[in-house]
Design an enzyme around this catalytic site. Structure first.
Site, PDB file in Angstrom:
ATOM      1  N   THR A 199       0.828  -1.212   0.000  1.00 60.27           N
ATOM      2  CA  THR A 199       0.000   0.000   0.000  1.00 60.27           C
ATOM      3  C   THR A 199       0.860   1.259   0.000  1.00 60.27           C
ATOM      4  O   THR A 199       2.010   1.245   0.450  1.00 60.27           O
ATOM      5  CB  THR A 199      -0.973   0.023   1.200  1.00 60.27           C
ATOM      6  OG1 THR A 199      -1.775   1.193   1.128  1.00 60.27           O
ATOM      7  CG2 THR A 199      -0.265  -0.003   2.530  1.00 60.27           C
ATOM      8  N   ARG A 200       0.267   2.348  -0.536  1.00 62.47           N
ATOM      9  CA  ARG A 200       0.918   3.662  -0.471  1.00 62.47           C
ATOM     10  C   ARG A 200      -0.061   4.673   0.110  1.00 62.47           C
ATOM     11  O   ARG A 200       0.114   5.869  -0.021  1.00 62.47           O
ATOM     12  CB  ARG A 200       1.400   4.124  -1.848  1.00 62.47           C
ATOM     13  CG  ARG A 200       0.482   3.824  -3.007  1.00 62.47           C
ATOM     14  CD  ARG A 200       0.926   4.515  -4.266  1.00 62.47           C
ATOM     15  NE  ARG A 200       0.218   5.755  -4.432  1.00 62.47           N
ATOM     16  CZ  ARG A 200      -0.942   5.897  -5.099  1.00 62.47           C
ATOM     17  NH1 ARG A 200      -1.501   4.860  -5.692  1.00 62.47           N
ATOM     18  NH2 ARG A 200      -1.511   7.062  -5.184  1.00 62.47           N
ATOM     19  N   HIS A 204      -7.704   1.913   6.548  1.00 62.64           N
ATOM     20  CA  HIS A 204      -8.868   2.070   7.423  1.00 62.64           C
ATOM     21  C   HIS A 204      -9.475   0.694   7.695  1.00 62.64           C
ATOM     22  O   HIS A 204      -8.893  -0.327   7.368  1.00 62.64           O
ATOM     23  CB  HIS A 204      -9.871   3.029   6.773  1.00 62.64           C
ATOM     24  CG  HIS A 204      -9.259   4.352   6.462  1.00 62.64           C
ATOM     25  ND1 HIS A 204      -8.949   5.278   7.440  1.00 62.64           N
ATOM     26  CD2 HIS A 204      -8.839   4.901   5.290  1.00 62.64           C
ATOM     27  CE1 HIS A 204      -8.394   6.334   6.885  1.00 62.64           C
ATOM     28  NE2 HIS A 204      -8.306   6.134   5.582  1.00 62.64           N
ATOM     29  N   HIS A 207      -9.625  -1.933   4.887  1.00 67.26           N
ATOM     30  CA  HIS A 207      -8.349  -2.589   4.570  1.00 67.26           C
ATOM     31  C   HIS A 207      -8.054  -3.684   5.587  1.00 67.26           C
ATOM     32  O   HIS A 207      -7.558  -4.748   5.255  1.00 67.26           O
ATOM     33  CB  HIS A 207      -7.209  -1.578   4.575  1.00 67.26           C
ATOM     34  CG  HIS A 207      -7.408  -0.475   3.592  1.00 67.26           C
ATOM     35  ND1 HIS A 207      -7.929   0.738   3.959  1.00 67.26           N
ATOM     36  CD2 HIS A 207      -7.198  -0.418   2.259  1.00 67.26           C
ATOM     37  CE1 HIS A 207      -8.007   1.513   2.894  1.00 67.26           C
ATOM     38  NE2 HIS A 207      -7.576   0.833   1.845  1.00 67.26           N
ATOM     39  N   ARG A 293      -7.142  -3.948  -7.574  1.00 70.41           N
ATOM     40  CA  ARG A 293      -7.750  -3.439  -8.790  1.00 70.41           C
ATOM     41  C   ARG A 293      -6.944  -2.196  -9.151  1.00 70.41           C
ATOM     42  O   ARG A 293      -6.606  -1.390  -8.286  1.00 70.41           O
ATOM     43  CB  ARG A 293      -9.196  -3.050  -8.424  1.00 70.41           C
ATOM     44  CG  ARG A 293     -10.083  -2.779  -9.577  1.00 70.41           C
ATOM     45  CD  ARG A 293     -11.479  -2.437  -9.051  1.00 70.41           C
ATOM     46  NE  ARG A 293     -12.330  -2.035 -10.145  1.00 70.41           N
ATOM     47  CZ  ARG A 293     -12.329  -0.813 -10.652  1.00 70.41           C
ATOM     48  NH1 ARG A 293     -11.560   0.138 -10.144  1.00 70.41           N
ATOM     49  NH2 ARG A 293     -13.116  -0.526 -11.667  1.00 70.41           N
ATOM     50  N   GLU A 435      12.807  45.998   3.932  1.00 73.44           N
ATOM     51  CA  GLU A 435      14.100  46.551   4.344  1.00 73.44           C
ATOM     52  C   GLU A 435      14.971  45.482   5.031  1.00 73.44           C
ATOM     53  O   GLU A 435      16.188  45.415   4.821  1.00 73.44           O
ATOM     54  CB  GLU A 435      13.921  47.797   5.229  1.00 73.44           C
ATOM     55  CG  GLU A 435      13.066  47.631   6.479  1.00 73.44           C
ATOM     56  CD  GLU A 435      11.558  47.896   6.285  1.00 73.44           C
ATOM     57  OE1 GLU A 435      11.072  47.752   5.138  1.00 73.44           O
ATOM     58  OE2 GLU A 435      10.882  48.218   7.283  1.00 73.44           O
TER      59      GLU A 435
END
Ligand code: PPS
Length: 574
Positions: A199-200, A204, A207, A293, A435
């Site tokens: 996974t990247r 939750h 998963h 997928r 300044e």
């Protein structure tokens, strides 16, 4: 089951070269050196530790062509993604790189020698061909093709490597396992069947459910194996993600799952990348691999069409699974059913049964606005990690970038805005006054276009860091060039809010208002290249707000800016 994808031995170069380390280290100091890029560093780490087994170096021309055209090394072994050491002509000339020369490869972060490469050949790749064959299209909307054409250098060097030391890591060190370490760990735990999940993204409840199902059906354990090298531009940073994974791990049944971080530089190469991922996981000692997928999908091409079909990756890995020696587990989408309060595989949901989902876009919206995220979607511990990294606008930093002619009134508005924001006192307010900037940050710079561009880039850098830290930064340079202003926006916007405020006072009015008489001096030729006189001012066409103090007071201008910030949620309702 065979030890590596090709029935060979894992090519852990750290183990192989361990007894030569001191000699190699001494030699490394005497050799020409190349500082690796971030991507090359990731690739090198996985070549050296065996994650890219059977590779023992960067591809030579013969292997490169064979990988590009046939997905195989010239020996016939399966290898889908070209792994190259790309260098510029200048690097080749400066280091007198030629076949059989030895070169030290340096870590870009601390210049430590990591390996010695013995050059086999130097060649100029056909990048368009590489793009078409490997990624399916020569279209720069694909991140890897964009990298190939715009970041990768023009020559590739092939050659074998000898390992000196692993790149140093200072984050989540205890969660980083090399293939050799992971295999030993599985052995110690007596795990013989292991399903790996790539996974990247944050994980939750869904998963957790789908990985548990995958493991249960295969009577296997679970390896959560997220990528922490380079992922898709725009992804959530790996620090946040790893904190999420760590919050999630205790939600697995005791002893079921382990977390290990993979320092891979992804290419988002879809089907070929899925085969590559499976090979890498096999090298790490797992027996099963979940392929999603649109696995490692890069999104849409420049015509707005997906680069790959949703099941292309699964099909290709399925084709090579025996050769790799790994079981493929198709990612089984699960959805929440509020009626039964459980997650059900999407393809098993009875007709008419109501399900709930929160898309990635909706999740980002809720995080941004601080809206509730229900417990059925994610664990409170996970949500709290995400909320820390995605504070609502009221806690995010922003930059107000004024631009206008000298004596346009921008300094007065900037000072008044600083005072007004200080009243709010929800953030630190930093006014990088002209300044001070010219005296401190850009003291050696003059007023040529080049010097002004550098001046603006430096201010943008500082404002970007302040914005990242949650402060309010106020800049008020003349900033006459649109390109430099746009670059500043790009630098700062990645960290928080950015507002370009154009103080549109006309030149004649500025000349009248100029108490110091600088315009007069410039007219007399005492100051050269003065903006509005003999140097241009490109009025912005993309200002977030234009204020005109010939028609409104300083307080009214400040109020308009405050209203803008309030509308976007930066102030008012933190
Ligand atoms: S820039 O163009 O954004 O880099 O300029 P900036 O850093 O804002 O500096 C502008 C102030 O420097 C004084 N100054 C000049 N301005 C424009 N052109 C020339 N050649 C020049 N030489 C000196 C000028 O007084 C500006 O003052 P402020 O009050 O900041 O507008």
């Amino acid at each position: 089951m065979a030890n590596t994808p090709h029935g060979g031995v894992l090519k852990d170069l750290y183990l192989r070269d361990a007894n030569k380390e001191e000699l190699l280290r001494a030699e490394a100091c005497t050799l020409p050196s190349i500082i690796l890029t971030e991507r090359q560093l990731c690739d090198l780490e996985l070549i050296l530790n065996g994650g890219f087994s059977p590779l023992e170096g960067f591809l030579n021309e013969k292997d490169y062509n064979s990988v590009v055209e046939n997905m195989r090394l010239s020996s016939g072994l399966l290898w889908p993604i070209p792994i190259n050491l790309d260098v510029s002509k200048r690097e080749i000339e400066d280091n007198k790189i030629e076949p059989s020369r030895r070169i030290t490869l340096l870590d870009p972060r601390d210049y430590e020698p990591l390996a010695i490469l013995t050059v086999e050949d130097i060649y100029r790749p056909d990048k368009s061909k590489e793009a078409k064959f490997v990624y399916g299209a020569d279209d720069s909307a694909h991140p890897a093709v964009n990298y190939l054409h715009h970041i990768a250098k023009e020559f590739y060097i092939g050659g074998l490597l000898e390992a000196i030391q692993a790149p140093s890591h200072y984050d989540y060190v205890s969660n980083r396992y090399t293939p050799t370490e992971l295999r030993a760990h599985f052995k110690k735990l007596q795990w013989t069947r292991v399903v790996a999940f790539q996974t990247r993204n944050p994980m939750h409840r869904a998963h957790r459910e789908l990985t548990v199902r995958a493991a249960r059906h295969r009577k296997a354990h679970l390896l959560i194996h997220p990528v922490v090298g380079l992922t898709k531009p725009g992804d959530i940073d790996h620090y946040t993600r790893v904190r999420v994974y760590k919050a999630l791990m205790p939600k697995y049944p005791n002893g079921m799952a382990e977390l290990s971080l993979l320092p891979l530089a992804m290419r988002m190469g879809g089907p070929r990348e899925a085969v590559w991922h499976a090979l890498i996981r096999k090298n790490h000692g797992v027996t099963h691999f979940i392929v999603g997928r649109d696995h490692a999908g890069p999104g849409k091409n420049s015509q707005g069409v997906d680069f790959y079909g949703p099941y292309d990756a699964q099909k290709l890995v399925e084709q090579y699974k025996d050769e790799i020696g790994i079981e493929i587990v198709p990612f089984q989408m699960v959805t929440y059913s509020p009626e039964t309060d459980e997650y059900i595989p999407a393809d098993e949901i009875p007709e008419g049964v109501k399900t709930l989902n929160i898309s990635g876009t909706e999740l980002r919206r809720r995080l941004k606005l601080g809206l509730p995220i229900p417990e059925w979607f994610s664990y409170p511990e996970v949500v709290s990690v995400l909320r820390q990294s995605h504070p609502p606008r009221g806690q995010q930093g922003f930059t107000i970038f004024f631009t206008g002619l000298h004596a346009s009134g921008k300094n007065a508005i900037a000072h008044a805005l600083q005072v007004s924001l200080n009243q709010e006192s929800t953030r630190t307010v930093s006014l990088l006054a002209g300044e001070n900037i010219r005296a401190e940050l850009s003291s050696e710079l003059g007023f040529s276009k080049r010097d002004r561009d550098i001046n603006i880039a430096r201010q943008a850098f500082v404002a970007g860091e302040l914005t990242r830290a949650g402060a309010a930064a106020i800049l008020a340079p003349i900033a006459p060039y649109a390109e430099a202003r746009d670059a500043a926006r790009k630098t700062i916007e990645q960290f928080g809010g950015f507002y370009l405020i154009y103080v549109s006072t006309p030149l004649e009015e500025c000349i009248k208002r100029d108490q110091e008489g600088i315009y007069e001096r410039a007219k007399r030729g005492e100051i050269k290249e003065f903006t509005g006189l003999d140097a241009p001012y490109e009025a912005p066409s993309n200002a977030d707000l234009t204020v005109d103090i010939t028609k409104q007071s300083v307080s009214q201008a400040v109020h308009e800016i405050i209203l803008l910030l309030e509308k976007d949620g930066y102030i008012g309702s933190a």
